[in-house]
Design a protein around this motif. Structure first.
Motif, short mmCIF file in Angstrom:
data_model
loop_
_atom_site.label_atom_id
_atom_site.label_comp_id
_atom_site.label_asym_id
_atom_site.label_seq_id
_atom_site.Cartn_x
_atom_site.Cartn_y
_atom_site.Cartn_z
N PRO A 207 22.92 -36.25 0.52
CA PRO A 207 22.35 -35.98 1.85
C PRO A 207 22.84 -34.69 2.47
CG PRO A 207 23.05 -38.27 1.66
CD PRO A 207 23.61 -37.55 0.47
N ILE A 208 24.08 -34.30 2.17
CA ILE A 208 24.60 -33.04 2.71
C ILE A 208 23.97 -31.85 1.99
CG2 ILE A 208 26.68 -31.65 3.06
CD1 ILE A 208 28.28 -34.21 3.25
N VAL A 209 23.84 -31.96 0.68
CA VAL A 209 23.20 -30.88 -0.09
C VAL A 209 21.75 -30.70 0.36
CG1 VAL A 209 22.45 -30.17 -2.39
CG2 VAL A 209 24.70 -31.21 -2.09
N ALA A 210 21.09 -31.82 0.67
CA ALA A 210 19.69 -31.76 1.11
C ALA A 210 19.56 -31.24 2.54
CB ALA A 210 19.06 -33.14 0.99
N GLY A 211 20.68 -31.18 3.27
CA GLY A 211 20.67 -30.64 4.62
C GLY A 211 20.28 -31.63 5.70
N ARG A 212 20.29 -32.93 5.39
CA ARG A 212 19.90 -33.91 6.40
C ARG A 212 21.09 -34.67 7.00
NH1 ARG A 212 18.31 -36.85 1.59
NH2 ARG A 212 19.45 -38.84 1.46
N ALA A 213 22.32 -34.40 6.53
CA ALA A 213 23.49 -35.08 7.05
C ALA A 213 24.68 -34.13 7.08
CB ALA A 213 23.82 -36.32 6.21
N ASP A 214 25.58 -34.36 8.02
CA ASP A 214 26.83 -33.63 8.10
C ASP A 214 27.98 -34.44 7.51
OD1 ASP A 214 25.80 -31.36 9.72
OD2 ASP A 214 25.51 -32.92 11.23
N ILE A 215 27.89 -35.76 7.64
CA ILE A 215 28.92 -36.67 7.13
C ILE A 215 28.21 -37.85 6.47
CG2 ILE A 215 30.88 -38.15 7.70
CD1 ILE A 215 31.29 -36.44 10.20
N VAL A 216 28.72 -38.27 5.31
CA VAL A 216 28.18 -39.44 4.63
C VAL A 216 29.33 -40.40 4.35
CG1 VAL A 216 26.88 -40.32 2.66
CG2 VAL A 216 26.38 -38.03 3.56
N ILE A 217 29.18 -41.65 4.78
CA ILE A 217 30.23 -42.65 4.64
C ILE A 217 29.74 -43.79 3.77
CG2 ILE A 217 31.72 -44.26 5.90
CD1 ILE A 217 31.46 -42.45 8.33
N ALA A 218 30.56 -44.18 2.79
CA ALA A 218 30.20 -45.27 1.90
C ALA A 218 30.34 -46.61 2.62
CB ALA A 218 31.08 -45.25 0.66
N ASP A 219 29.36 -47.45 2.47
CA ASP A 219 29.41 -48.82 3.00
C ASP A 219 29.90 -49.73 1.88
OD1 ASP A 219 29.01 -51.32 4.06
OD2 ASP A 219 26.82 -51.25 3.94
N ARG A 220 31.12 -50.22 2.02
CA ARG A 220 31.72 -51.05 0.98
C ARG A 220 31.10 -52.44 0.91
NH1 ARG A 220 37.69 -50.92 3.05
NH2 ARG A 220 36.49 -51.16 4.98
N GLN A 221 30.20 -52.77 1.86
CA GLN A 221 29.60 -54.10 1.92
C GLN A 221 30.71 -55.16 1.90
OE1 GLN A 221 25.64 -54.18 -0.39
NE2 GLN A 221 26.87 -52.74 -1.57
N THR A 222 31.55 -55.10 2.92
CA THR A 222 32.76 -55.92 2.97
C THR A 222 32.49 -57.41 2.87
OG1 THR A 222 32.66 -55.80 5.40
CG2 THR A 222 34.07 -54.20 4.27
N SER A 223 31.30 -57.84 3.26
CA SER A 223 30.99 -59.28 3.17
C SER A 223 30.92 -59.76 1.72
CB SER A 223 29.65 -59.57 3.86
OG SER A 223 28.59 -58.86 3.25
N LYS A 224 30.80 -58.81 0.78
CA LYS A 224 30.71 -59.17 -0.63
C LYS A 224 32.01 -58.94 -1.40
CE LYS A 224 25.78 -57.97 -0.79
NZ LYS A 224 24.74 -57.13 -1.46
N ILE A 225 33.05 -58.43 -0.73
CA ILE A 225 34.31 -58.15 -1.42
C ILE A 225 35.09 -59.45 -1.59
CG2 ILE A 225 36.48 -56.88 -1.33
CD1 ILE A 225 35.10 -54.73 0.26
N ALA A 226 35.33 -59.82 -2.83
CA ALA A 226 35.90 -61.13 -3.14
C ALA A 226 37.31 -61.31 -2.60
CB ALA A 226 35.87 -61.35 -4.65
N LYS B 164 37.09 -60.13 6.79
CA LYS B 164 35.69 -59.71 6.83
C LYS B 164 35.17 -59.71 8.26
CE LYS B 164 34.60 -61.44 2.18
NZ LYS B 164 33.84 -62.43 1.39
N LEU B 165 35.55 -60.74 9.02
CA LEU B 165 35.12 -60.83 10.42
C LEU B 165 35.68 -59.67 11.22
CD1 LEU B 165 33.82 -62.33 12.80
CD2 LEU B 165 35.94 -63.66 13.01
N MET B 166 36.97 -59.38 11.03
CA MET B 166 37.60 -58.29 11.78
C MET B 166 37.04 -56.93 11.40
SD MET B 166 39.64 -59.55 14.03
CE MET B 166 38.32 -60.75 14.22
N LYS C 26 31.70 -52.60 14.81
CA LYS C 26 30.85 -52.66 16.00
C LYS C 26 31.50 -51.96 17.19
CE LYS C 26 28.28 -56.86 14.79
NZ LYS C 26 27.97 -58.26 15.15
N VAL C 27 32.82 -52.13 17.34
CA VAL C 27 33.53 -51.47 18.44
C VAL C 27 33.46 -49.94 18.27
CG1 VAL C 27 35.79 -51.12 19.51
CG2 VAL C 27 35.06 -53.42 18.86
N VAL C 28 33.69 -49.47 17.04
CA VAL C 28 33.62 -48.04 16.78
C VAL C 28 32.21 -47.51 17.04
CG1 VAL C 28 33.80 -46.27 14.99
CG2 VAL C 28 35.53 -48.05 15.14
N ASN C 29 31.21 -48.27 16.65
CA ASN C 29 29.82 -47.84 16.88
C ASN C 29 29.51 -47.72 18.36
OD1 ASN C 29 28.99 -47.58 14.17
ND2 ASN C 29 28.57 -49.76 14.01
#
Length: 337
Positions: free
Chosen positions: A106-125, A132-134, A140-143
């Motif tokens: 996305p940065i190379v394409a010029g549509r983003a300045d920062i890209v963050i990986a979503d670890r999908q924490t609800s699926k982390i065993a 997971k709740l925290m 949500k608080v950061v958002n």
């Protein structure tokens, strides 16, 4: 286009090979990929292992300085060596390095300045239900503080453009993750999220002793960053509520006074006065915080310009956020002849 992949390490001689072996050698749209190992006071063979895998870029701390300082020093090194994009991963092989091209795209394409990986924490065993709740609540608080919609604000697997790094200033001593998101969101930088699946757990986290410590330190970082950009939200509401609450005892005393029983309710005046003073103090602090915010904006603008000069970026010809005036580039070219 040059990409620096920085790997913060603290005694990672056993897991570092897994990280280095999985970093892609080629990325579409990228001319070169450099690996930077940030040795945060390791006492094992981390550096020797990195050298055996051909790593030539190092930032070394004599003692452990923490993740935030490691990130900042790594970014300074990468920018000074011509990085256009800086990718941050981890030395414990938590993140799937083979997904780095997806972070960079996305940065190379010029549509983003920062890209963050979503670890999908609800699926982390290995994450407990409480963790997971925290994680979800924290994101949500950061958002709310940043005005973003990121599913995983605590993820450290990220890619930053050079222009974004010029505008971000890490001041916390704990973790840069929350702070940079709040800064980026309030500075209107473009942020994208890419879902990934994390690797199996290799060791316990060294960033914090337990989840309560993590929550406390992350909470402090969020509040501090929130006050930097939106002091009126906390201080304004707190001051307003205290002043309203302070009026209630006064009204109560006034009613008793009209009934001829005011002498026995002086404590209402004391409580009301205390609440009103607290409310006025909050409003006074709000005025001071707003003035400091104005001063900080001016200082950050100067810092951005200093970084542009320090790292060799011509803000007129290279910064994508600034368009050169008509004829300026032709005039400069004529002068160089």
């Amino acid at each position: 286009m040059k990409v620096f992949v920085q790997v913060p390490c603290l005694n990672e001689e056993h897991t570092l090979p897994l990280v280095l072996e999985s970093i892609p050698k080629e990325i579409p749209g990228v001319d070169s990929i450099e690996i930077l190992v940030v040795d945060d006071g390791s006492t094992d063979r981390t550096v020797e292992v990195a050298k055996s895998y051909g790593v030539t870029h190092f930032v070394r701390h004599a003692r452990n300085m923490g993740l935030a300082r490691s990130f900042r020093d790594g970014v300074d090194y990468a920018l000074s060596h011509g990085a256009d994009i800086v990718v941050n991963t981890d030395g414990d092989n938590q993140y799937p390095q083979q997904r780095i091209p997806d972070l960079v795209a996305p940065i190379v394409a010029g549509r983003a300045d920062i890209v963050i990986a979503d670890r999908q924490t609800s699926k982390i065993a290995h994450f407990s239900k409480f963790k997971k709740l925290m994680q979800n609540v924290g994101s949500k608080v950061v958002n709310v503080a940043a005005g973003t919609r990121l599913p995983d604000a605590a993820s450290g697997f990220r890619a930053y453009s050079r222009s974004a790094l010029y505008r971000l200033n890490v001041v916390t001593q704990f973790s840069y993750c929350m702070e940079t998101i709040i800064q980026a969101g309030n500075k209107r930088l473009r942020i994208e999220s890419v879902p990934v699946t994390t690797n199996p757990k290799t060791r316990e986290s060294r960033l914090f002793k337990n989840i309560w410590q993590h929550m406390f330190k992350s909470g402090l970082a969020i509040v501090r960053s929130f006050l930097m950009f939106k002091p009126y939200v906390i201080l304004g509401w707190l001051g307003g509520l205290m002043m309203v609450a302070g009026l209630v005892p006064f009204i109560r005393f006034f009613i008793f006074w009209l009934q001829g029983d005011g002498a026995g309710h002086i404590q209402s005046l004391i409580l009301g006065s205390s609440m009103l003073v607290g409310g006025l103090l909050c409003l006074a602090l709000l005025v001071i915080a707003d003035l400091l915010r104005t001063n900080r904006v001016l200082l950050e603008d100067q810092l951005e310009r200093i970084k542009a000069v320090q790292y060799g970026l011509d803000p007129v010809t290279e910064d994508p956020r600034i368009e050169a005036p008509d004829g300026l580039l032709e005039q400069e070219a004529d002068e160089t002849r």
